[in-house]
Design an enzyme around this catalytic site. Structure first.
Site, PDB file in Angstrom:
ATOM      1  N   CYS A   1      -2.729   9.270 -59.638  1.00 51.29           N
ATOM      2  CA  CYS A   1      -3.288   9.740 -58.354  1.00 51.29           C
ATOM      3  C   CYS A   1      -2.959  11.202 -58.052  1.00 51.29           C
ATOM      4  O   CYS A   1      -3.655  11.847 -57.267  1.00 51.29           O
ATOM      5  CB  CYS A   1      -2.805   8.857 -57.213  1.00 51.29           C
ATOM      6  SG  CYS A   1      -3.264   7.126 -57.421  1.00 51.29           S
TER       7      CYS A   1
ATOM      8  N   HIS B   1      -4.273  12.787 -50.696  1.00 60.05           N
ATOM      9  CA  HIS B   1      -4.711  11.683 -51.545  1.00 60.05           C
ATOM     10  C   HIS B   1      -4.979  10.488 -50.640  1.00 60.05           C
ATOM     11  O   HIS B   1      -4.168  10.162 -49.772  1.00 60.05           O
ATOM     12  CB  HIS B   1      -3.628  11.352 -52.570  1.00 60.05           C
ATOM     13  CG  HIS B   1      -3.898  10.082 -53.303  1.00 60.05           C
ATOM     14  ND1 HIS B   1      -5.102   9.819 -53.884  1.00 60.05           N
ATOM     15  CD2 HIS B   1      -3.120   8.982 -53.516  1.00 60.05           C
ATOM     16  CE1 HIS B   1      -5.068   8.617 -54.442  1.00 60.05           C
ATOM     17  NE2 HIS B   1      -3.869   8.092 -54.230  1.00 60.05           N
TER      18      HIS B   1
ATOM     19  N   ASN C   1      -9.174   4.022 -52.554  1.00 58.80           N
ATOM     20  CA  ASN C   1      -8.323   4.907 -53.360  1.00 58.80           C
ATOM     21  C   ASN C   1      -9.020   5.180 -54.695  1.00 58.80           C
ATOM     22  O   ASN C   1      -9.153   4.271 -55.518  1.00 58.80           O
ATOM     23  CB  ASN C   1      -6.967   4.221 -53.574  1.00 58.80           C
ATOM     24  CG  ASN C   1      -5.983   5.091 -54.357  1.00 58.80           C
ATOM     25  OD1 ASN C   1      -6.373   6.079 -54.965  1.00 58.80           O
ATOM     26  ND2 ASN C   1      -4.726   4.700 -54.336  1.00 58.80           N
TER      27      ASN C   1
HETATM   28  N1  ACO Z   1      -5.936 -10.066 -48.424  1.00 54.73           N
HETATM   29  C1  ACO Z   1      -5.223 -10.916 -47.660  1.00 54.73           C
HETATM   30  N2  ACO Z   1      -3.897 -11.056 -47.751  1.00 54.73           N
HETATM   31  C2  ACO Z   1      -3.258 -10.292 -48.649  1.00 54.73           C
HETATM   32  C3  ACO Z   1      -3.933  -9.379 -49.486  1.00 54.73           C
HETATM   33  C4  ACO Z   1      -5.328  -9.283 -49.339  1.00 54.73           C
HETATM   34  N3  ACO Z   1      -6.086  -8.427 -50.068  1.00 54.73           N
HETATM   35  N4  ACO Z   1      -3.035  -8.746 -50.264  1.00 54.73           N
HETATM   36  C5  ACO Z   1      -1.831  -9.240 -49.954  1.00 54.73           C
HETATM   37  N5  ACO Z   1      -1.960 -10.177 -48.979  1.00 54.73           N
HETATM   38  C6  ACO Z   1      -0.897 -10.970 -48.339  1.00 54.73           C
HETATM   39  C7  ACO Z   1       0.315 -11.127 -49.218  1.00 54.73           C
HETATM   40  O1  ACO Z   1       0.145 -12.189 -50.138  1.00 54.73           O
HETATM   41  C8  ACO Z   1       1.395 -11.389 -48.218  1.00 54.73           C
HETATM   42  O2  ACO Z   1       1.325 -12.744 -47.829  1.00 54.73           O
HETATM   43  P1  ACO Z   1       2.670 -13.591 -47.573  1.00 54.73           P
HETATM   44  O3  ACO Z   1       3.357 -12.910 -46.434  1.00 54.73           O
HETATM   45  O4  ACO Z   1       2.140 -14.956 -47.252  1.00 54.73           O
HETATM   46  O5  ACO Z   1       3.440 -13.505 -48.863  1.00 54.73           O
HETATM   47  C9  ACO Z   1       0.979 -10.546 -47.009  1.00 54.73           C
HETATM   48  O6  ACO Z   1      -0.423 -10.253 -47.194  1.00 54.73           O
HETATM   49  C10 ACO Z   1       1.764  -9.244 -46.882  1.00 54.73           C
HETATM   50  O7  ACO Z   1       1.768  -8.605 -48.155  1.00 54.73           O
HETATM   51  P2  ACO Z   1       2.487  -7.195 -48.367  1.00 54.73           P
HETATM   52  O8  ACO Z   1       2.297  -6.775 -49.788  1.00 54.73           O
HETATM   53  O9  ACO Z   1       3.892  -7.277 -47.862  1.00 54.73           O
HETATM   54  O10 ACO Z   1       1.609  -6.299 -47.374  1.00 54.73           O
HETATM   55  P3  ACO Z   1       1.823  -4.801 -46.947  1.00 54.73           P
HETATM   56  O11 ACO Z   1       1.828  -4.715 -45.488  1.00 54.73           O
HETATM   57  O12 ACO Z   1       2.929  -4.127 -47.700  1.00 54.73           O
HETATM   58  O13 ACO Z   1       0.449  -4.140 -47.420  1.00 54.73           O
HETATM   59  C11 ACO Z   1      -0.413  -2.759 -49.217  1.00 54.73           C
HETATM   60  C12 ACO Z   1       0.105  -4.135 -48.797  1.00 54.73           C
HETATM   61  C13 ACO Z   1      -1.680  -2.492 -48.463  1.00 54.73           C
HETATM   62  C14 ACO Z   1      -0.676  -2.783 -50.712  1.00 54.73           C
HETATM   63  C15 ACO Z   1       0.644  -1.688 -48.867  1.00 54.73           C
HETATM   64  O14 ACO Z   1       1.893  -2.055 -49.332  1.00 54.73           O
HETATM   65  C16 ACO Z   1       0.265  -0.351 -49.452  1.00 54.73           C
HETATM   66  O15 ACO Z   1      -0.745   0.225 -49.114  1.00 54.73           O
HETATM   67  N6  ACO Z   1       1.108   0.228 -50.297  1.00 54.73           N
HETATM   68  C17 ACO Z   1       0.843   1.498 -50.905  1.00 54.73           C
HETATM   69  C18 ACO Z   1       0.264   1.258 -52.219  1.00 54.73           C
HETATM   70  C19 ACO Z   1      -0.770   2.263 -52.602  1.00 54.73           C
HETATM   71  O16 ACO Z   1      -1.543   2.740 -51.822  1.00 54.73           O
HETATM   72  N7  ACO Z   1      -0.799   2.562 -53.885  1.00 54.73           N
HETATM   73  C20 ACO Z   1      -1.796   3.383 -54.416  1.00 54.73           C
HETATM   74  C21 ACO Z   1      -1.337   4.208 -55.517  1.00 54.73           C
HETATM   75  S1  ACO Z   1       0.058   5.156 -55.104  1.00 54.73           S
HETATM   76  C22 ACO Z   1      -0.470   6.104 -53.963  1.00 54.73           C
HETATM   77  O17 ACO Z   1      -1.617   6.402 -54.033  1.00 54.73           O
HETATM   78  C23 ACO Z   1       0.433   6.555 -52.935  1.00 54.73           C
END
Ligand code: ACO
Length: 321
Positions: free
Chosen positions: A113, A248, A278
């Site tokens: 990224c 980004h 993304n």
């Molecule tokens: N739909 C519905 N529920 C979902 C989904 C989905 N697509 N994905 C995960 N869940 C559920 C999980 O299973 C979990 O359920 P549980 O509590 O019963 O176990 C719940 O949602 C919470 O999951 P988390 O992973 O803790 O959710 P979080 O609030 O952290 O959000 C996310 C997840 C959106 C991926 C976040 O962590 C994020 O954006 N992180 C940054 C990652 C990123 O953007 N990476 C890109 C590359 S690096 C960069 O560009 C910076």
């Protein structure tokens, strides 16, 4: 002084737009969950005949047209991608061939990224040594091809696309246009938090993207705020001097948290994550092209680019348009 001046921008998206509701028909997710956690509403997914190189070529043509530069004038192509058409040759050489640029230098850069930031810094260094006069810097990806479409925690987050800029080495005044400062970083300590579980030398397969999203989020906010402060310190400016931040586009919550940490008003951050999701190395030049073409970013504006991605790699660059 010789600086790399940004002459024009371009971008390209696949034909097929997929909304959250359409995704929810094939994965256990919902529009509400995706919008609330990420800000993403839709993404573009490459179809048959659409590849990283085809998107890159289209974006490059638009950037050349916007710059009023002929393909034959380009002496350097640096293309950032983690999803090349082939293991080799570099996608940059496919772009070179399609545009009809003869001679010069063309190669790919892989920093996921942050790839566009790495590619722009590389091109900037080579332009300032006099190796070339005009360069195309491209970020292009088809992440849809390395997603695990059964993994709802990752497949909803990414999209495909490309963005490009034309840079030209120009002799400018101190307060003139061009790239003013860049900082890049990498830390392999956390490479397992965001990676692809395959490759030609390990598994002999392409592999799928794997991510520990919550931990990536935490690192992203800290690293991005820090690198922005470093670049501002290099030019002895405060965040209030910056007209636009083009970040980004990973997640609207990362953008908000980083802006809050820096005291940056939200209305000065270009946001396209809702439209494109993304797009990895393509996201910064895609967002830049959108905000340039709709008239928000104008000549003379101070624009900060920033990105973080797998590796981890991260960086920021301050440009006067
Ligand atoms: N739909 C519905 N529920 C979902 C989904 C989905 N697509 N994905 C995960 N869940 C559920 C999980 O299973 C979990 O359920 P549980 O509590 O019963 O176990 C719940 O949602 C919470 O999951 P988390 O992973 O803790 O959710 P979080 O609030 O952290 O959000 C996310 C997840 C959106 C991926 C976040 O962590 C994020 O954006 N992180 C940054 C990652 C990123 O953007 N990476 C890109 C590359 S690096 C960069 O560009 C910076």
């Amino acid at each position: 002084m010789i600086r790399s001046v940004l002459r024009g921008t371009g971008s390209a998206l696949p034909r097929n737009c997929v909304t959250n509701a359409q995704l929810a028909e094939r994965v256990d997710t919902s529009d509400d969950w995706i919008v609330e956690r990420t800000g993403i509403r839709q993404r573009y997914i490459a179809g048959e005949g659409e590849t990283t190189s085809s998107l890159a070529i289209e974006a490059a043509r638009r950037a050349l047209e916007a710059a009023g530069v002929e393909a034959s004038e380009i002496g350097l192509i640096v293309l950032a991608t983690a999803t090349p058409d082939y293991t080799f040759p570099a996608t940059a050489t496919q772009v070179q061939q399609a545009l009809g640029c003869r001679g010069g230098v063309a190669f790919d850069v892989q920093a996921v990224c942050s790839g566009f930031l790495y590619a722009m810094a590389t091109a900037d260094s080579l332009l300032r040594t006099g190796m070339a006069k005009k360069a195309l810097v491209i970020g292009a990806e088809t992440f849809s091809r390395i997603l695990d479409w059964d993994d709802r925690t990752t497949c909803v987050l990414f999209g495909d696309g490309a963005g490009a800029v034309v840079l030209e080495a120009q002799d400018v005044a101190e307060d003139g246009p061009g790239i003013l400062a860049t900082r890049l970083h990498a830390d392999g300590e956390h490479c397992d938090l965001l990676h692809v579980d395959g490759g030609p030398s390990s598994t002999g397969t392409v592999g799928k993207l794997r991510m520990k999203g919550r931990e990536v989020f935490r690192h992203a906010v800290v690293n991005l705020a820090e690198v922005l402060r470093e670049v501002l310190a290099d030019v002895d400016m405060g965040i209030q001097a910056v007209d636009w931040v083009v970040p980004h586009q990973a997640n609207a919550r990362i953008l908000d948290a980083t802006a809050r940490k820096l005291g940056l008003p939200a209305e000065r951050v270009v946001v396209t994550v809702d439209q494109h999701a993304n797009t990895s190395a393509a996201s910064v030049p895609l967002a830049l092209d959108v905000a340039t073409r709709d008239g928000r970013i104008k000549p003379g504006d101070l624009v900060m680019f920033e990105a973080m991605g797998g590796g981890f790699t991260w960086g920021a660059s301050l440009v006067r348009m």
